[in-house]
Design a protein around this motif. Structure first.
Motif, PDB file in Angstrom:
ATOM      1  N   ASP A 165     -13.864  15.733  37.821  1.00  0.00           N
ATOM      2  CA  ASP A 165     -14.232  14.286  37.637  1.00  0.00           C
ATOM      3  C   ASP A 165     -15.406  14.082  38.114  1.00  0.00           C
ATOM      4  O   ASP A 165     -16.103  13.239  37.330  1.00  0.00           O
ATOM      5  CB  ASP A 165     -13.304  13.482  38.472  1.00  0.00           C
ATOM      6  CG  ASP A 165     -13.139  12.093  38.646  1.00  0.00           C
ATOM      7  OD1 ASP A 165     -14.297  11.735  38.216  1.00  0.00           O
ATOM      8  OD2 ASP A 165     -12.419  11.423  38.936  1.00  0.00           O
TER       9      ASP A 165
ATOM     10  N   LYS B  54      -9.756  12.085  38.837  1.00  0.00           N
ATOM     11  CA  LYS B  54      -9.073  12.788  37.643  1.00  0.00           C
ATOM     12  C   LYS B  54      -9.596  13.989  37.656  1.00  0.00           C
ATOM     13  O   LYS B  54     -10.447  14.318  37.116  1.00  0.00           O
ATOM     14  CB  LYS B  54      -9.380  11.906  36.442  1.00  0.00           C
ATOM     15  CG  LYS B  54      -9.039  10.571  36.574  1.00  0.00           C
ATOM     16  CD  LYS B  54      -9.614   9.687  35.188  1.00  0.00           C
ATOM     17  CE  LYS B  54      -9.318   8.353  35.387  1.00  0.00           C
ATOM     18  NZ  LYS B  54      -9.913   7.452  34.071  1.00  0.00           N
TER      19      LYS B  54
ATOM     20  N   THR C 182       1.583   9.583  35.177  1.00  0.00           N
ATOM     21  CA  THR C 182       0.175   9.083  35.375  1.00  0.00           C
ATOM     22  C   THR C 182       0.144   7.650  34.837  1.00  0.00           C
ATOM     23  O   THR C 182       1.166   6.980  34.620  1.00  0.00           O
ATOM     24  CB  THR C 182      -0.882  10.034  34.411  1.00  0.00           C
ATOM     25  OG1 THR C 182      -1.917   9.852  34.875  1.00  0.00           O
ATOM     26  CG2 THR C 182      -0.527   9.541  32.816  1.00  0.00           C
TER      27      THR C 182
ATOM     28  N   SER D  24      -2.894  13.812  36.473  1.00  0.00           N
ATOM     29  CA  SER D  24      -4.240  13.627  36.182  1.00  0.00           C
ATOM     30  C   SER D  24      -4.800  13.950  37.367  1.00  0.00           C
ATOM     31  O   SER D  24      -6.250  13.994  37.485  1.00  0.00           O
ATOM     32  CB  SER D  24      -4.669  12.322  35.869  1.00  0.00           C
ATOM     33  OG  SER D  24      -4.278  11.288  36.917  1.00  0.00           O
TER      34      SER D  24
ATOM     35  N   ASN E 256      -4.694   7.470  31.625  1.00  0.00           N
ATOM     36  CA  ASN E 256      -4.748   8.866  31.639  1.00  0.00           C
ATOM     37  C   ASN E 256      -3.957   9.756  30.740  1.00  0.00           C
ATOM     38  O   ASN E 256      -3.700  11.000  30.938  1.00  0.00           O
ATOM     39  CB  ASN E 256      -4.687   9.392  33.130  1.00  0.00           C
ATOM     40  CG  ASN E 256      -5.686   9.020  34.255  1.00  0.00           C
ATOM     41  OD1 ASN E 256      -6.797   8.854  33.564  1.00  0.00           O
ATOM     42  ND2 ASN E 256      -5.448   8.561  35.245  1.00  0.00           N
TER      43      ASN E 256
END
Length: 377
Positions: free
Chosen positions: A348, A369, A220, A198, A224
């Motif tokens: 993100d 992320k 992850t 991620s 996620n």
């Protein structure tokens, strides 16, 4: 009266001297260049600069002259720049021996923006072109209002991406391309492990490996899992519940993205003659030679990589460290994948220019992320 005359003569001489200095300076700034055009006055710009290495590096915004343009470069008005983990590592001095900066230096390597000036030998770009580029290890930086970019490092921005999306791509795209395509030679049907799926590298590398037809394993957290599966991950390990080395088996390649013992543990999941390409170290002798490092530094890198090299040899696998390089042709190929939506940007957070230090802190936290981008304009 004589004293008064002497004083006036002295003042006139001083003023005349200062005036001549100003005239000469102006002449130097405006004198013709080799190409016959006047040398432009370099207007100031705002840039995030590093002034001192160390545990408490001196980082902050400064007004600096716009970078001077060479014949094979373009000047780009930066609309967006993205942050990468290396941007937090460089100020510590960790890579000072291999990444040369002349302090104070502008930080950052990824950018997207508009060409405002082209060098005399540039043929691929014109003023007004929207471009994206990675300028890592080229002695300049991207977190600024303007940046110089070698023609060979730039590519036209994919038409379907805005500047923020485009700026998120160059470093992770080139790193993934050079690791999976060049160094590993990943083929359809092979299995590749890309931990931290991620993260910035992970979200791009998983998509590229999937496009190449590989079976992709990753790690992850539970929150996620849906994200990495949507990107093309086939085998997902929740690192909070399981150790990947107890779950994954018979992989052809590993893209090392996590520091520490994870690199050593990755050796155990590989098939004989498998390949482990690390982006996080340890640095090795091949890297030192490629950088033309001196004997002492080469010896240091040999010691740093001795343990992982020994483990790799025991398992009959190949270990190497990869430092991505700027490459406009590869970036153009990546751009085609983005235009056809075979790969998509994963972002993100977007920070305003003035909050760049907050963006660096967020990336350093390890919670991002996908990518973190700075909107400059």
């Amino acid at each position: 009266m004589a004293a008064h005359y002497t004083l006036m003569t002295f003042i006139i001489k001083r003023l005349t001297r200062k005036l001549m200095i100003v005239i000469i300076a102006a002449f130097e700034l405006a004198k013709p260049r080799r190409d016959g055009h006047p040398e432009p006055l370099q207007a100031p710009m705002k840039a995030l600069t590093l002034k001192r290495y160390g545990k408490s590096p001196d980082i902050g915004f400064s007004d600096v002259p716009r970078p001077a343009l060479k014949a094979d470069e373009v000047l780009v008005q930066v609309h967006a720049a993205s942050v990468n983990p290396i941007d937090n590592m460089i100020p510590t001095g960790l890579f000072k021996a291999v990444v040369k900066f002349e302090l104070p230096a502008t930080l950052g390597s990824d950018l997207a923006g508009v060409v405002t000036e082209v060098g005399s030998r540039v043929t691929r770009f014109k003023v007004g072109d929207a471009v994206f580029a990675n300028i890592f290890d080229l002695g300049t930086g991207s977190i600024a209002e303007f940046a110089v970019v070698p023609e060979s490092a730039a590519a036209l921005k994919p038409a379907n991406l805005d500047f923020v999306q485009a700026a998120s791509i160059p470093m992770v795209g080139l790193t993934s391309w050079q690791a999976l395509q060049e160094r590993i030679g990943l083929r359809a049907g092979q299995k590749v492990f890309i931990p931290a799926g991620s993260g910035g590298i992970g979200t791009f590398a998983i998509q590229l490996a999937n496009w190449l037809g590989a079976h992709v394993g990753t790690t992850t957290s539970a929150g996620n899992v849906d994200l990495v599966r949507s990107l093309g991950a086939d085998e997902v390990v929740d690192y909070k519940k399981q150790q990947f080395e107890t779950v994954l088996r018979e992989y052809d390649a590993v893209l090392g993205t996590v520091r520490g013992v994870a690199i050593e543990k990755s050796v155990g999941i590989l098939k004989p003659r498998g390949k482990l390409v690390s982006l996080v170290g340890p640095l090795d002798v091949a890297f030192a030679r490629a950088r033309r490092a001196n004997f002492v530094l080469t010896a240091v890198f040999a010691l740093m990589s001795r343990k992982i090299k020994r483990l790799a040899k025991k398992q009959d696998v190949d270990y190497s460290f990869l430092f991505a390089r700027a490459d406009g042709d590869q970036l153009a190929q990546i751009g085609k994948l983005l235009e056809t939506q075979r790969i998509r940007p994963v972002i993100d957070k977007v920070f305003p220019f003035d909050a760049t230090n907050d963006a660096l802190d967020y990336v350093e936290s390890g919670r991002a992320k996908g990518k973190v981008v700075i909107k400059v304009r």
